[in-house]
Design a protein around this motif. Structure first.
Motif: not given
Length: 313
Positions: A91-109
């Motif tokens: 799970i930790w190995a899969a976190v960075p791509p999802s976290a990057t997408l969520a943070v980038a999306g929230m920054a735009i939002a």
């Protein structure tokens, strides 16, 4: 202040235990046998019984739950029944791509939603207000996967501005950013709609109060009224909206990952659910729940710092 911090910490622990408990029992309510998935339809009864005993699936559910809580308290979420690797490590190995997408999306939002909500509130009843509310209504009404498909058809296939796939194995910051831009934009637009509407509501409530009228009567510049008086007092509900929508954007990020074929928590948890990989699903839910609860706890602490009255409630 110490009591306020202790209360936040207690709420964090209770929320995490509750969420993981619900996920534990829901997974076991889904029909399917992990042992049968691993060994195949032609496995013998003896082989299935041996594997279930090795995985602890032959125990009563309440005993499995007790073992799960004991291991989870020690940071051990078990081993994936499909890959044989530690579930938490996967799970930790899969976190960075999802976290990057969520943070980038929230920054735009945030960059879109907060200013648009403020502008709509200041220009209440005007064409600008109507346009912002129509855009926000569209962003709320259309599912995020539909927005993703429209973005792929227009911005990727028709105009060729962005790649259709939202991930790349090629090295380079700008290459990765180019692949991230379109998924993040789709996620950000869907979340910005909520932020804009609720920011507008919070600003209108503050702008209608007596101290704003007094400030205007005293000749305080409108820019100072909007940003230093109104927005500062509306900051707590705006932060609350951002915290709630960030938790919501994590769920939407899973859908965006599926539409754009991005690796991350979404694809990992989906595959685990289909394989009845209890350990991997529980680890994924724990990580997602911890991220959301920690964010909300941090926002509670920020609320207390902004408004000391909240520390006494």
């Amino acid at each position: 202040m110490l009591f306020y911090l202790a209360r936040c910490a207690a709420q964090l622990v209770v929320a995490l235990v509750g969420i993981v408990t619900v996920a534990f029992f829901l997974m076991r309510a889904i029909p399917g046998d992990p042992a049968l998935y691993m060994l195949g339809d032609f496995a013998t009864a003896e082989a299935l019984a041996t594997l279930r005993a090795r995985l602890g699936l032959d125990l009563p559910v309440w005993q499995q739950y007790g073992v799960f809580l004991l291991r989870a308290a020690q940071g051990n979420m078990g081993v994936s029944v499909v890959t044989g690797q530690p579930a938490l490590a996967e799970i930790w190995a899969a976190v960075p791509p999802s976290a990057t997408l969520a943070v980038a999306g929230m920054a735009i939002a945030i960059c879109l939603g907060v200013p648009l909500g403020i502008i709509a509130a200041v220009r209440q009843g005007s064409a600008v207000d109507l346009a912002v509310m129509l855009m926000a209504l569209g962003g709320i009404s259309f599912p995020v996967f539909w927005l993703g498909l429209v973005a792929i058809l227009t911005l990727s296939h028709a105009l060729g501005l962005f790649p259709a796939l939202g991930a790349t194995s090629e090295p380079g910051f700008w290459k990765g950013l180019h692949h991230l831009a379109l998924p993040a934009l789709v996620l950000g637009l869907s979340v910005a709609a909520y932020i804009a509407r609720l920011t507008r509501s919070a600003m209108l409530e503050i702008l209608g109060q007596d101290f704003i009228r007094v400030a205007r009567a005293m000749g305080v510049p409108e820019r100072r009224i909007v940003w230093h008086l109104a927005f500062r007092n509306a900051l707590i509900p705006v932060l609350a909206v951002i915290g709630v929508t960030f938790a919501w954007s994590l769920g939407n990020a899973i859908l965006v990952e599926a539409v754009f074929s991005r690796p991350g928590l979404g694809s990992t948890i989906l595959k685990a659910i289909l394989a009845r990989d209890y350990q991997l699903v529980q680890a994924g839910v724990l990580v997602l729940a911890a991220a959301v609860v920690l964010l909300n706890t941090a926002l509670d602490l920020i609320y207390g710092a902004i408004d000391p009255r909240l520390r006494r409630t």
